[in-house]
Write a protein that holds these residues in place. Sequence first.
Motif, PDB file in Angstrom:
ATOM      1  N   GLU A 201     -84.418  70.926 102.384  1.00  0.00           N
ATOM      2  CA  GLU A 201     -85.030  69.799 102.137  1.00  0.00           C
ATOM      3  C   GLU A 201     -84.810  68.576 102.994  1.00  0.00           C
ATOM      4  O   GLU A 201     -85.656  68.173 103.694  1.00  0.00           O
ATOM      5  N   GLU A 202     -83.670  68.534 103.353  1.00  0.00           N
ATOM      6  CA  GLU A 202     -83.190  67.660 104.362  1.00  0.00           C
ATOM      7  C   GLU A 202     -83.793  67.977 105.823  1.00  0.00           C
ATOM      8  O   GLU A 202     -84.364  67.072 106.232  1.00  0.00           O
ATOM      9  N   ALA A 203     -83.953  69.232 106.145  1.00  0.00           N
ATOM     10  CA  ALA A 203     -84.217  69.720 107.177  1.00  0.00           C
ATOM     11  C   ALA A 203     -86.006  69.445 107.462  1.00  0.00           C
ATOM     12  O   ALA A 203     -86.627  68.772 108.423  1.00  0.00           O
ATOM     13  N   ASN A 204     -86.772  69.760 106.232  1.00  0.00           N
ATOM     14  CA  ASN A 204     -87.862  69.757 106.281  1.00  0.00           C
ATOM     15  C   ASN A 204     -88.432  68.283 106.354  1.00  0.00           C
ATOM     16  O   ASN A 204     -89.654  67.860 106.829  1.00  0.00           O
ATOM     17  N   THR A 205     -87.896  67.383 105.669  1.00  0.00           N
ATOM     18  CA  THR A 205     -88.259  65.986 105.429  1.00  0.00           C
ATOM     19  C   THR A 205     -87.920  65.158 106.600  1.00  0.00           C
ATOM     20  O   THR A 205     -88.232  64.113 106.657  1.00  0.00           O
ATOM     21  N   THR A 206     -86.910  65.341 107.463  1.00  0.00           N
ATOM     22  CA  THR A 206     -86.609  64.533 108.441  1.00  0.00           C
ATOM     23  C   THR A 206     -86.919  64.997 109.932  1.00  0.00           C
ATOM     24  O   THR A 206     -87.225  64.363 110.901  1.00  0.00           O
ATOM     25  N   SER A 207     -86.889  66.495 110.185  1.00  0.00           N
ATOM     26  CA  SER A 207     -87.021  67.085 111.564  1.00  0.00           C
ATOM     27  C   SER A 207     -88.477  67.233 112.199  1.00  0.00           C
ATOM     28  O   SER A 207     -89.394  67.316 111.398  1.00  0.00           O
ATOM     29  N   ASP A 208     -88.691  66.761 113.306  1.00  0.00           N
ATOM     30  CA  ASP A 208     -89.995  67.170 113.988  1.00  0.00           C
ATOM     31  C   ASP A 208     -89.993  68.527 114.064  1.00  0.00           C
ATOM     32  O   ASP A 208     -91.187  69.244 113.944  1.00  0.00           O
ATOM     33  N   ARG A 209     -89.031  69.161 114.618  1.00  0.00           N
ATOM     34  CA  ARG A 209     -88.861  70.791 114.750  1.00  0.00           C
ATOM     35  C   ARG A 209     -87.419  70.921 114.366  1.00  0.00           C
ATOM     36  O   ARG A 209     -86.417  70.259 114.137  1.00  0.00           O
ATOM     37  N   MET A 210     -87.338  72.212 114.165  1.00  0.00           N
ATOM     38  CA  MET A 210     -85.796  72.710 113.758  1.00  0.00           C
ATOM     39  C   MET A 210     -85.754  74.421 114.178  1.00  0.00           C
ATOM     40  O   MET A 210     -86.827  74.701 114.430  1.00  0.00           O
ATOM     41  N   ALA A 211     -84.619  74.595 114.319  1.00  0.00           N
ATOM     42  CA  ALA A 211     -84.321  75.866 114.545  1.00  0.00           C
ATOM     43  C   ALA A 211     -83.505  76.487 113.484  1.00  0.00           C
ATOM     44  O   ALA A 211     -82.567  76.166 113.082  1.00  0.00           O
ATOM     45  N   VAL A 212     -83.889  77.710 112.952  1.00  0.00           N
ATOM     46  CA  VAL A 212     -83.060  78.446 112.053  1.00  0.00           C
ATOM     47  C   VAL A 212     -82.292  79.428 112.766  1.00  0.00           C
ATOM     48  O   VAL A 212     -82.702  80.269 113.547  1.00  0.00           O
ATOM     49  N   LEU A 213     -80.958  79.270 112.345  1.00  0.00           N
ATOM     50  CA  LEU A 213     -79.925  80.375 112.859  1.00  0.00           C
ATOM     51  C   LEU A 213     -79.444  81.262 111.694  1.00  0.00           C
ATOM     52  O   LEU A 213     -79.267  80.779 110.668  1.00  0.00           O
ATOM     53  N   SER A 214     -79.071  82.490 112.022  1.00  0.00           N
ATOM     54  CA  SER A 214     -78.649  83.399 111.375  1.00  0.00           C
ATOM     55  C   SER A 214     -77.483  84.155 112.433  1.00  0.00           C
ATOM     56  O   SER A 214     -78.095  84.724 113.376  1.00  0.00           O
ATOM     57  N   ASP A 215     -76.161  84.422 111.903  1.00  0.00           N
ATOM     58  CA  ASP A 215     -75.212  85.335 112.603  1.00  0.00           C
ATOM     59  C   ASP A 215     -75.197  84.884 114.251  1.00  0.00           C
ATOM     60  O   ASP A 215     -75.399  85.766 115.150  1.00  0.00           O
ATOM     61  N   GLY A 216     -75.267  83.673 114.620  1.00  0.00           N
ATOM     62  CA  GLY A 216     -75.332  82.977 115.815  1.00  0.00           C
ATOM     63  C   GLY A 216     -76.620  83.406 116.777  1.00  0.00           C
ATOM     64  O   GLY A 216     -76.394  83.186 117.960  1.00  0.00           O
ATOM     65  N   VAL A 217     -77.591  83.488 115.855  1.00  0.00           N
ATOM     66  CA  VAL A 217     -79.022  83.849 116.941  1.00  0.00           C
ATOM     67  C   VAL A 217     -79.764  82.940 116.212  1.00  0.00           C
ATOM     68  O   VAL A 217     -79.918  82.955 115.117  1.00  0.00           O
ATOM     69  N   ILE A 218     -80.738  82.434 117.268  1.00  0.00           N
ATOM     70  CA  ILE A 218     -81.848  81.639 116.571  1.00  0.00           C
ATOM     71  C   ILE A 218     -83.056  82.555 116.332  1.00  0.00           C
ATOM     72  O   ILE A 218     -83.506  83.198 117.077  1.00  0.00           O
ATOM     73  N   GLN A 219     -83.334  82.520 115.083  1.00  0.00           N
ATOM     74  CA  GLN A 219     -84.277  83.384 114.513  1.00  0.00           C
ATOM     75  C   GLN A 219     -85.762  82.948 114.841  1.00  0.00           C
ATOM     76  O   GLN A 219     -86.693  83.588 114.974  1.00  0.00           O
ATOM     77  N   GLN A 220     -85.759  81.408 114.730  1.00  0.00           N
ATOM     78  CA  GLN A 220     -87.307  81.002 114.852  1.00  0.00           C
ATOM     79  C   GLN A 220     -87.228  79.500 115.443  1.00  0.00           C
ATOM     80  O   GLN A 220     -86.395  78.791 114.618  1.00  0.00           O
ATOM     81  N   VAL A 221     -88.135  79.066 115.928  1.00  0.00           N
ATOM     82  CA  VAL A 221     -88.127  77.383 116.160  1.00  0.00           C
ATOM     83  C   VAL A 221     -89.291  77.035 115.982  1.00  0.00           C
ATOM     84  O   VAL A 221     -90.466  77.687 116.446  1.00  0.00           O
ATOM     85  N   GLY A 222     -89.562  75.552 115.497  1.00  0.00           N
ATOM     86  CA  GLY A 222     -90.936  75.088 115.193  1.00  0.00           C
ATOM     87  C   GLY A 222     -90.935  74.101 114.182  1.00  0.00           C
ATOM     88  O   GLY A 222     -89.972  73.651 113.721  1.00  0.00           O
ATOM     89  N   ARG A 223     -92.028  73.537 114.013  1.00  0.00           N
ATOM     90  CA  ARG A 223     -92.233  72.354 112.898  1.00  0.00           C
ATOM     91  C   ARG A 223     -92.038  73.075 111.448  1.00  0.00           C
ATOM     92  O   ARG A 223     -92.247  74.275 111.313  1.00  0.00           O
ATOM     93  N   PRO A 224     -91.621  72.201 110.719  1.00  0.00           N
ATOM     94  CA  PRO A 224     -91.263  72.852 109.330  1.00  0.00           C
ATOM     95  C   PRO A 224     -92.237  73.586 108.670  1.00  0.00           C
ATOM     96  O   PRO A 224     -92.181  74.605 108.114  1.00  0.00           O
ATOM     97  N   LEU A 225     -93.555  72.951 108.666  1.00  0.00           N
ATOM     98  CA  LEU A 225     -94.603  73.537 108.012  1.00  0.00           C
ATOM     99  C   LEU A 225     -95.128  74.881 108.678  1.00  0.00           C
ATOM    100  O   LEU A 225     -95.316  75.841 108.110  1.00  0.00           O
ATOM    101  N   GLU A 226     -94.974  75.049 110.161  1.00  0.00           N
ATOM    102  CA  GLU A 226     -94.925  76.430 110.818  1.00  0.00           C
ATOM    103  C   GLU A 226     -94.030  77.385 110.530  1.00  0.00           C
ATOM    104  O   GLU A 226     -94.516  78.635 110.150  1.00  0.00           O
ATOM    105  N   LEU A 227     -92.982  76.792 110.245  1.00  0.00           N
ATOM    106  CA  LEU A 227     -92.061  78.136 110.048  1.00  0.00           C
ATOM    107  C   LEU A 227     -91.911  78.597 108.336  1.00  0.00           C
ATOM    108  O   LEU A 227     -91.798  79.701 108.281  1.00  0.00           O
ATOM    109  N   TYR A 228     -92.599  77.603 107.719  1.00  0.00           N
ATOM    110  CA  TYR A 228     -92.683  77.800 106.060  1.00  0.00           C
ATOM    111  C   TYR A 228     -93.821  78.899 105.833  1.00  0.00           C
ATOM    112  O   TYR A 228     -93.953  79.774 105.272  1.00  0.00           O
ATOM    113  N   ASP A 229     -94.930  78.427 106.656  1.00  0.00           N
ATOM    114  CA  ASP A 229     -96.150  79.214 106.540  1.00  0.00           C
ATOM    115  C   ASP A 229     -96.397  80.494 107.063  1.00  0.00           C
ATOM    116  O   ASP A 229     -96.837  81.322 106.740  1.00  0.00           O
TER     117      ASP A 229
END
Length: 359
Positions: A201-229
Amino acid sequence: MSIKSQSKGVKIENVCLHFGDTEVLKGVNLNIEPGEFFAFLGPSGSGKSTLLRAIAGFGPAPSGRILIGDQDITHLPPWQRNVGMVFQSYALWPHMTVRKNVAFGLEERKVPPQEIDRRVSEALDLVGLLPLAGRRPSELSGGQQQRIALARTVVVEPRVLLLDEPLSNLDANLRVQMRRDILKLQRKLGLTTIFVTHDQEEANTTSDRMAVLSDGVIQQVGRPLELYDRPDNRFVADFLGSANILDGEIKASQQGPLFVSRNGLQLPIGSAQSGPGSLVFRPQNTSIQRGETPSASSFCLRGKVVYREFLGSLIRYGIDVCGHLVAVDELHSTGKQHIEEGAEVSLNVAMEQTVLVTA
């Protein structure tokens, strides 16, 4: 303040980092634009705080390159990078007044006293604490202490602002207010900001874009709505919000492509790809049929209600569909009749609300 003119972008090129035999960052590449509010989002142990600290210069230098603007800062000590970092604990001096806490970084930089007074007053005014300049941190609330930490950071006019889970010590209502205040301050200053959080929720409401990380790897980068949808893979789909995820594969048939789940459920799907994958659809995009006729662009599932949860504005049903537990969200309204556990129901899922992702 001249912060806005000093704000720079951040470029991360093939950054890897080991702690002993453990690889915690694995070939990270990222480009953060000047003035952007960017979030690193991921679970504990994903590498998000390690990546932020690598930008700040805390800990061992990684391989690869980190640039602020055109300057390679990979091997510079923290005090030569001109970045500002707000820690989770705020790290305030308890024996100093609010004004002295904010002035500390400028005094260390040998800024003339008259200039210190002007910049400290301006920074405290920005965060609404100028009337409390003579108090000590222990005399202020948690939200006010966090504002001190922000003022102390922006007063040195950094090129990049780094926020390491700065809201985690606040209660729920104050977190909501503070994230709005931080975003308002960032927009006013135009300051490139990188925000580490595990809270979607914090990332979705504040960020222009975000990077989702798991196990030291960026899984996806984009705007919150893009990543969710439109998640790129199963991890992102599962991590961002609630999702129904059916694992299986896409097969050709005489009627067109079919998604066949591991439990044998067969669903028509408009996709040219074939092979293993997962079908993703959100609980709020899945409806329980109450007399309406399904459209031609949807598919129907039959199952039994195994649980019902009241979530305030929502009622969440868990439906057993061929051994798959499918969540369905319905808006709650006073007097609405709810479906009992054990009832047989039909579900309607719009095809355009489904996404096929890789593992």
